[in-house]
Design a protein around this motif. Structure first.
Motif, short mmCIF file in Angstrom:
data_model
loop_
_atom_site.label_atom_id
_atom_site.label_comp_id
_atom_site.label_asym_id
_atom_site.label_seq_id
_atom_site.Cartn_x
_atom_site.Cartn_y
_atom_site.Cartn_z
N VAL A 148 -20.94 7.98 16.04
CA VAL A 148 -20.84 8.52 17.40
C VAL A 148 -21.18 10.02 17.35
O VAL A 148 -20.57 10.78 16.60
CB VAL A 148 -19.43 8.33 17.99
N SER A 149 -22.14 10.39 18.19
CA SER A 149 -22.57 11.78 18.25
C SER A 149 -23.24 12.04 19.60
O SER A 149 -23.92 11.16 20.13
CB SER A 149 -23.55 12.06 17.11
N HIS A 150 -23.04 13.22 20.14
CA HIS A 150 -23.72 13.61 21.36
C HIS A 150 -23.80 15.13 21.37
O HIS A 150 -22.87 15.82 21.82
CB HIS A 150 -23.00 13.09 22.61
N PRO A 151 -24.89 15.71 20.84
CA PRO A 151 -24.99 17.16 20.69
C PRO A 151 -24.75 17.95 21.98
O PRO A 151 -24.07 18.99 21.95
CB PRO A 151 -26.40 17.38 20.15
N ALA A 152 -25.28 17.51 23.10
CA ALA A 152 -25.11 18.27 24.35
C ALA A 152 -23.64 18.30 24.77
O ALA A 152 -23.12 19.36 25.13
CB ALA A 152 -25.98 17.68 25.45
N ALA A 153 -22.97 17.16 24.72
CA ALA A 153 -21.55 17.12 25.08
C ALA A 153 -20.72 17.92 24.08
O ALA A 153 -19.78 18.62 24.46
CB ALA A 153 -21.06 15.68 25.16
N ALA A 154 -21.07 17.84 22.81
CA ALA A 154 -20.37 18.60 21.78
C ALA A 154 -20.51 20.10 22.03
O ALA A 154 -19.52 20.84 21.96
CB ALA A 154 -20.90 18.24 20.40
N ASN A 155 -21.69 20.54 22.35
CA ASN A 155 -21.91 21.96 22.63
C ASN A 155 -21.16 22.42 23.87
O ASN A 155 -20.64 23.54 23.91
CB ASN A 155 -23.40 22.26 22.75
N ARG A 156 -21.09 21.57 24.90
CA ARG A 156 -20.33 21.90 26.10
C ARG A 156 -18.85 22.10 25.75
O ARG A 156 -18.21 23.06 26.18
CB ARG A 156 -20.51 20.82 27.17
N ALA A 157 -18.31 21.20 24.93
CA ALA A 157 -16.91 21.31 24.52
C ALA A 157 -16.68 22.56 23.67
O ALA A 157 -15.70 23.28 23.85
CB ALA A 157 -16.48 20.05 23.77
N ARG A 158 -17.59 22.82 22.75
CA ARG A 158 -17.47 24.04 21.92
C ARG A 158 -17.50 25.29 22.79
O ARG A 158 -16.79 26.25 22.53
CB ARG A 158 -18.58 24.08 20.88
N GLY A 159 -18.34 25.25 23.83
CA GLY A 159 -18.42 26.37 24.75
C GLY A 159 -17.12 26.61 25.50
O GLY A 159 -16.87 27.71 26.00
N GLY A 198 -14.29 26.33 23.94
CA GLY A 198 -13.35 26.75 22.91
C GLY A 198 -12.76 25.64 22.06
O GLY A 198 -11.84 25.88 21.28
N LEU A 199 -13.27 24.41 22.20
CA LEU A 199 -12.73 23.30 21.42
C LEU A 199 -13.47 23.14 20.10
O LEU A 199 -14.64 23.51 19.98
CB LEU A 199 -12.85 21.99 22.22
N THR A 200 -12.79 22.58 19.13
CA THR A 200 -13.42 22.18 17.88
C THR A 200 -13.95 20.77 18.06
O THR A 200 -13.26 19.91 18.62
CB THR A 200 -12.40 22.20 16.72
N VAL A 201 -15.16 20.52 17.61
CA VAL A 201 -15.77 19.20 17.74
C VAL A 201 -16.22 18.72 16.36
O VAL A 201 -16.89 19.44 15.63
CB VAL A 201 -16.98 19.23 18.69
N ILE A 202 -15.83 17.49 16.04
CA ILE A 202 -16.26 16.83 14.81
C ILE A 202 -17.01 15.59 15.24
O ILE A 202 -16.51 14.79 16.03
CB ILE A 202 -15.05 16.43 13.92
N GLU A 203 -18.23 15.42 14.71
CA GLU A 203 -19.05 14.26 15.07
C GLU A 203 -19.31 13.40 13.84
O GLU A 203 -19.42 13.90 12.72
CB GLU A 203 -20.40 14.72 15.63
N ASN A 204 -19.42 12.09 14.09
CA ASN A 204 -19.87 11.14 13.07
C ASN A 204 -19.00 11.15 11.81
O ASN A 204 -19.51 11.10 10.70
CB ASN A 204 -21.34 11.41 12.72
N ARG A 205 -17.69 11.23 12.01
CA ARG A 205 -16.75 11.19 10.89
C ARG A 205 -15.51 10.43 11.30
O ARG A 205 -15.25 10.23 12.48
CB ARG A 205 -16.35 12.59 10.45
N CYS A 206 -14.71 10.03 10.32
CA CYS A 206 -13.49 9.28 10.60
C CYS A 206 -12.28 10.01 10.02
O CYS A 206 -12.28 10.35 8.84
CB CYS A 206 -13.60 7.89 9.97
N PRO A 207 -11.24 10.25 10.84
CA PRO A 207 -10.07 10.94 10.31
C PRO A 207 -9.35 10.15 9.21
O PRO A 207 -8.75 10.76 8.32
CB PRO A 207 -9.17 11.15 11.52
N LYS A 208 -9.45 8.83 9.22
CA LYS A 208 -8.82 8.04 8.16
C LYS A 208 -9.48 8.32 6.82
O LYS A 208 -8.84 8.26 5.77
CB LYS A 208 -8.91 6.54 8.50
#
Length: 150
Positions: free
Chosen positions: A120-131, A133-143
């Motif tokens: 799962v990845s969406h660069p535009a949405a990730a950049n909007r969230a980073r803008g 002030g949020l931290t964004v992690i894409e294409n990874r699993c916390p487990k």
């Protein structure tokens, strides 16, 4: 690749973010959490709960029921602010991410992290969230990632 070279490089900025997230997150809203124990989302949620995280299920098909002893919500808007969600974990297709990010930004006042699962990845949405002030992690699993830092 030479392992000595990798040791000299040290942790990546993403590893630093993951370490901070693993140590500071308390409440995770998991979008797409399935009640089916054979599904990856259920296994990840069970692991996170075993490590002391609160996992709030978000799945419109099962709203009002419970998964892993937590009430299931139809969407992020329905989660009470006092739940204190500080991370969302997205188990949905990448094309669903922009709507989820918009909903999270509008609904979760304590949100600090948006996590997108493997595949799962969406660069535009990730950049909007980073803008915002949020931290964004894409294409990874916390487990997979969290055990290195807990």
């Amino acid at each position: 690749m030479n392992l000595a070279i990798l040791r000299d490089i040290g942790p990546s900025p993403v590893d630093d973010d993951i370490a901070r997230i693993a140590r500071s997150t308390r409440c995770i809203a998991m979008i797409g959490l399935s009640p089916n124990e054979a599904r990856p989302s259920w296994g990840v949620a069970r692991y996170l709960k075993s490590q002391g995280f609160r996992v709030i299920p978000v799945n419109p098909a099962h709203a009002g029921s419970t998964i892993l002893d937590e009430q299931v919500y139809a969407d992020l808007h329905a989660i009470p602010a006092e739940a204190g969600v500080d991370m969302i974990d997205i188990f949905r297709r990448s094309d669903a991410v922009p709507t989820i990010v918009d909903q999270a930004l509008a609904s979760l006042p304590r949100l600090r992290t948006i996590w997108m699962q493997l595949g799962v990845s969406h660069p535009a949405a990730a950049n909007r969230a980073r803008g915002c002030g949020l931290t964004v992690i894409e294409n990874r699993c916390p487990k997979i990632e969290f055990p290195r830092f807990l």
